[in-house]
Design a protein around this motif. Structure first.
Motif, short mmCIF file in Angstrom:
data_model
loop_
_atom_site.label_atom_id
_atom_site.label_comp_id
_atom_site.label_asym_id
_atom_site.label_seq_id
_atom_site.Cartn_x
_atom_site.Cartn_y
_atom_site.Cartn_z
N LEU A 1 10.33 -12.63 2.27
CA LEU A 1 10.45 -11.39 2.25
C LEU A 1 10.58 -10.54 0.84
N GLU A 2 11.31 -11.31 -0.17
CA GLU A 2 11.47 -11.02 -1.48
C GLU A 2 10.14 -11.18 -2.29
N THR A 3 9.32 -12.35 -2.18
CA THR A 3 8.25 -12.70 -2.66
C THR A 3 7.04 -11.67 -2.28
N ARG A 4 7.18 -11.26 -0.82
CA ARG A 4 6.10 -10.29 -0.51
C ARG A 4 6.25 -8.93 -1.08
N ALA A 5 7.49 -8.61 -1.16
CA ALA A 5 7.89 -7.33 -2.07
C ALA A 5 7.66 -7.25 -3.35
N ALA A 6 7.72 -8.41 -3.97
CA ALA A 6 7.25 -8.39 -5.47
C ALA A 6 5.75 -8.51 -5.44
N VAL A 7 5.10 -9.22 -4.63
CA VAL A 7 3.62 -9.01 -4.66
C VAL A 7 2.93 -7.43 -4.37
N MET A 8 3.57 -7.02 -3.38
CA MET A 8 3.08 -5.75 -2.96
C MET A 8 3.46 -4.77 -3.95
N LYS A 9 4.55 -4.90 -4.84
CA LYS A 9 4.94 -3.95 -5.87
C LYS A 9 3.76 -4.27 -6.99
N ALA A 10 3.52 -5.72 -7.33
CA ALA A 10 2.52 -5.74 -8.42
C ALA A 10 1.10 -5.35 -8.23
N ILE A 11 0.67 -5.09 -7.03
CA ILE A 11 -0.66 -4.84 -6.90
C ILE A 11 -0.64 -3.38 -7.03
N GLN A 12 0.27 -2.68 -7.14
CA GLN A 12 0.19 -0.98 -7.34
C GLN A 12 -0.67 -0.59 -8.50
N GLY A 13 -1.57 0.17 -8.08
CA GLY A 13 -2.37 0.62 -9.36
C GLY A 13 -3.51 -0.31 -9.52
N HIS A 14 -3.68 -1.55 -8.74
CA HIS A 14 -4.59 -2.46 -9.09
C HIS A 14 -5.58 -2.97 -7.87
N VAL A 15 -5.35 -2.05 -6.95
CA VAL A 15 -6.17 -2.44 -5.56
C VAL A 15 -7.62 -1.53 -5.80
N LEU A 16 -8.46 -2.54 -5.77
CA LEU A 16 -9.94 -1.90 -5.63
C LEU A 16 -10.57 -1.67 -4.27
N GLY A 17 -10.16 -2.43 -3.42
CA GLY A 17 -10.34 -2.21 -1.88
C GLY A 17 -9.46 -3.07 -1.03
N LYS A 18 -9.59 -2.76 0.33
CA LYS A 18 -8.76 -3.45 1.38
C LYS A 18 -9.65 -3.67 2.59
N ALA A 19 -9.34 -4.67 3.39
CA ALA A 19 -10.07 -4.80 4.69
C ALA A 19 -8.64 -5.28 5.50
N VAL A 20 -9.05 -5.14 6.82
CA VAL A 20 -7.92 -5.52 7.80
C VAL A 20 -8.58 -6.25 9.29
N TYR A 21 -7.99 -6.97 9.72
CA TYR A 21 -8.24 -7.84 10.87
C TYR A 21 -7.41 -8.19 11.56
N VAL A 22 -7.56 -7.94 13.03
CA VAL A 22 -6.16 -8.18 14.07
C VAL A 22 -6.54 -8.72 15.08
N GLY A 23 -5.45 -9.77 15.45
CA GLY A 23 -5.44 -10.52 16.87
C GLY A 23 -4.36 -10.48 17.76
N LEU A 24 -4.46 -10.61 19.00
CA LEU A 24 -3.49 -10.44 19.68
C LEU A 24 -2.88 -11.97 20.32
N PHE A 25 -1.34 -11.97 20.46
CA PHE A 25 -1.03 -13.16 21.00
C PHE A 25 0.33 -12.96 21.41
N LYS A 26 0.78 -13.63 22.40
CA LYS A 26 2.18 -14.02 23.09
C LYS A 26 1.95 -15.40 23.50
N ARG A 27 3.05 -16.30 23.61
CA ARG A 27 3.13 -17.50 23.96
C ARG A 27 2.50 -17.65 25.39
N PRO A 28 1.89 -18.72 25.87
CA PRO A 28 1.72 -18.80 27.10
C PRO A 28 2.92 -19.08 28.20
N GLN A 29 2.94 -18.71 29.46
CA GLN A 29 3.85 -18.63 30.19
C GLN A 29 4.20 -20.19 30.61
#
Length: 700
Positions: free
Chosen positions: A672-700
């Protein structure tokens, strides 16, 4: 410390008995180490120095009743102690709170400042005393904000004379935060204050004022993640102090971490009941209703309506509540929230304003306005336009009263409520164009108005109301945009999440709000200059489809192959962020950090399947997750809903981020702390972004 019994002893016993009572009271209250570390040398008798440090610590924690009693005890023990009288005066106004000192309190403060001025023997102490005297001079005049400005100017002079003095810096930082203009959401004052406070914190990481005021400085949009480690530490520093337990939940509320909000305020509410208020300790301190409102808000966001109602009933059943702005606001606001969040329109329309009658509601126009807002919105949603107009007219009157008393921030907040109601009146009267125009005005005004610390959030965010309205007008694309904006401003609000989900099967709450293409300084590029959007593909499943078991905790837990294309010109590195927004939505915690990879070279076109564990990867990039220095696959429970695992890739204009993996005690906290630091550091430096999603829950 139980002030009623102690203060009664002060009135009737001699000095020896007073000191005995004082020692007993101290044994029942915080020990010195329970409040943090203050080193505030003064020219008083050496025997009171330790107690003076402790009183200042209480002052930094805004535990004003206890702090005042401590300073009074010091003044009784050392009648020549100028700074004891300074301390008493400092407890008679609350710079960041909506409470305003009465004429009696202003006269009392002026008297204490005069005593301090007559006793001060050092240049440093005279400057401290002068600053508080500036606040209280001419006590008959009712000019609160002029007083704040004079106090801040005095502290600026003090800080300039003693720039390395931690206490001078801390109180000057507090004054900067208190004097933020009512039309500046993010002010240079907050930046300056944060800088001063971080300097104090580096020299004394246990300083209560540094930690406390850093939380306040971060309680604005865009800064809420800046100092999460200090936010979490603050409550541990004073584990029995009501305000220290409560204050970190301001940040947790901004992040939508509802379980953390609940945990902190359950403890804060109980602790507040141990600190009586009033000149005889006759009242329940208004920190108790303050904690209760945050509890009600958080429970409602989790759908725990029964628990929210139990807290409202608990508040209503508590006798002798301190008759202040905070108490009035929370009594009105909790009931309004309970009705409106449940869309119980008839219940909202029937709320009675100015209850209980024992409070001086003429002094609290915004608090009264919250009830009229609920009545008006409820009436409009029931198509009772005439009743809703009455409520809107009353709101306009209350806003005028607030402005006349110099309370522009309160007036702006009431103006938003009036615009909300009038927008829904237009909607009820089948004037959709006017309705949307008024609602957009409300949203713009709300976004340009700082959120006051008294409230966890707007009663109902204007962007959420705009989304509701556009949905009713069968404008789903615009409704989605409004709900999305509401969630960016107020993450994980239950009704915004539900509204967004009604219009789109997949809900993805991004950790950073971005337009399709941003310039190097974070500003939107002109439309004609925007390239085709960056594309992310994952070979294992189609976007939005089911994730194969081998990529999950139920299988081999292999990281999938990621490929990206249409990379913006000038890209020098990439960041990959995998998260589970459904954890945040359902449990009120931060989005689960499943995988963060940063400093991926700009020449890279993706990541291979099965990235091996280890903090440092062969291409010079780094990885971490809630499982450690490795990929963490999806693992949603079999008996719950499908989770929407979200992969984000950011193209950056810098080759390397100056971020190292956190070494926190647990892998989850480190991630959590590392991600917060990374997301803070990229502010003002983002040229582009892409997103991909997948669905999952454990099998019964």
């Amino acid at each position: 410390m139980r002030l009623p019994s102690f203060r009664s002893k002060l009135a009737g016993l001699g000095l020896a008995m007073v000191l005995t009572a004082r020692a007993g009271a101290q044994s029942r209250s915080h020990d010195a180490h329970d409040l943090g570390t203050v080193r505030f040398p003064v020219s008083c008798e050496s025997a009171v120095q330790r107690d003076f440090n402790r009183a200042v610590a209480l002052l930094h924690h805004m535990t004003y009743p206890q702090a005042r009693a401590e300073f009074e005890q010091i003044a009784a023990r050392d009648p020549r102690c100028a700074m004891a009288h300074w301390g008493i005066a400092m407890t008679l106004f609350q710079p960041l709170w909506p409470t305003r000192p009465s004429l009696e309190e202003r006269k009392h403060g002026w008297s204490e400042a005069a005593k301090a001025e007559s006793l001060a023997t050092t240049a440093r102490e005279r400057l401290f005393v002068t600053s508080v005297a500036e606040f209280f001079r001419e006590p008959d005049s009712n000019d609160y904000w002029q007083r704040i400005q004079r106090w801040a100017a005095g502290l600026e002079t003090l800080h300039a004379a003693y720039p390395q003095d931690a206490e001078a810096s801390a109180f000057y930082a507090l004054a900067l935060l208190a004097s933020v203009p009512p039309n500046e959401v993010s002010s240079p004052n907050q930046t300056r204050a944060a800088s001063l406070l971080l300097d104090i914190y580096k020299r004394n990481p246990d300083h209560p004022g540094a930690m406390h005021y850093i939380v306040h400085a971060a309680d604005v949009p865009g800064r809420e993640r800046e100092q999460l480690a200090i936010v979490r530490k603050y409550a541990r520093t004073a584990p029995r102090n009501p305000h220290a337990l409560h204050m970190p939940t301001h940040i947790y509320t901004r992040l939508g971490q509802w379980n953390d909000v609940i945990e902190g305020n359950l403890r804060a509410a109980e602790a507040a009941l141990e600190v009586p208020a009033g000149d005889r300790g006759q009242f329940v301190w208004d920190e108790f209703p303050h904690a209760v409102e945050y509890l009600v808000y958080a429970y409602l966001q989790l759908g725990s309506n029964d628990k929210a109602l139990a807290q409202i009933k608990r508040l209503d059943a508590t006798p002798n509540l301190q008759p202040t702005f905070k108490t009035a606001f929370h009594l009105a606001s909790t009931k309004a929230r309970y009705a409106l969040e449940r869309h119980a329109w008839s219940e909202a329309a029937a709320l009675a304003p100015r209850v209980p009658a024992s409070l001086d509601w003429d002094r609290f126009p915004w608090a009264e306005g919250v009830t009229w807002f609920a009545r008006g919105l409820g009436a409009a949603r029931l198509s009772h336009a005439a009743d809703a107009r009455v409520a809107a007219d009353r709101l306009d009157t209350l806003a005028s009263h607030a402005r006349a008393s110099g309370e522009d921030l309160f007036a702006r907040s009431i103006d938003v409520l009036s615009l909300d109601v009038r927008a829904w009146v237009a909607q009820a009267e089948h004037d959709p164009a006017s309705a949307v125009a008024l609602m957009q005005r409300a949203a713009a005004l709300e976004e340009s108005t700082p959120k006051h610390a008294v409230t966890p959030a707007p009663t109902i965010p204007a962007q959420e109301l705009l989304g509701d309205m556009l949905a009713e007008q069968a404008r789903p694309v615009e409704a989605r945009a409004a709900y999305k904006r509401a969630l960016e401003l107020y993450p994980n609000r239950r009704n915004s999440v539900r509204g967004y989900g009604r219009k789109r099967r997949l809900f993805v709450l991004a950790t950073l709000s971005l337009v399709p293409a941003l310039g190097a300084q974070g500003t939107p590029a002109p439309a004609a200059q925007r390239p085709n959007p960056m594309i992310l593909t994952i070979s294992g499943w189609p976007d939005g489809g089911p994730i194969p078991v081998k990529f999950t905790q139920a299988g081999e837990q292999l990281s999938p192959e990621l490929k990206w294309s249409n990379v913006p010109a000038g890209t020098q590195s990439f960041v990959v962020n995998m998260l589970d927004p459904d954890v945040s939505i359902q449990r009120g915690t931060e989005t689960q950090p499943h995988w963060i990879v940063w400093n991926i070279p700009g020449t890279s076109t993706g990541l291979p399947e099965g990235v091996k564990p280890g903090g440092d990867l062969p291409d010079g990039s780094h990885q971490i997750s809630a499982s450690g220095l490795q990929y963490r696959g999806p693992g949603a429970a079999a008996n719950g809903p499908l989770h929407h695992y979200t992969f984000e890739v950011y193209a950056l204009d810098v080759a390397k981020l100056d971020v190292t993996a956190s070494t926190a005690a647990t892998p989850v906290t480190a991630a959590l702390e590392t991600r917060a630091a990374v997301m803070k550091a990229i502010q003002g430096h983002v040229l582009g972004k892409a997103v991909y999603v997948g669905l999952f829950k454990r099998p019964q």
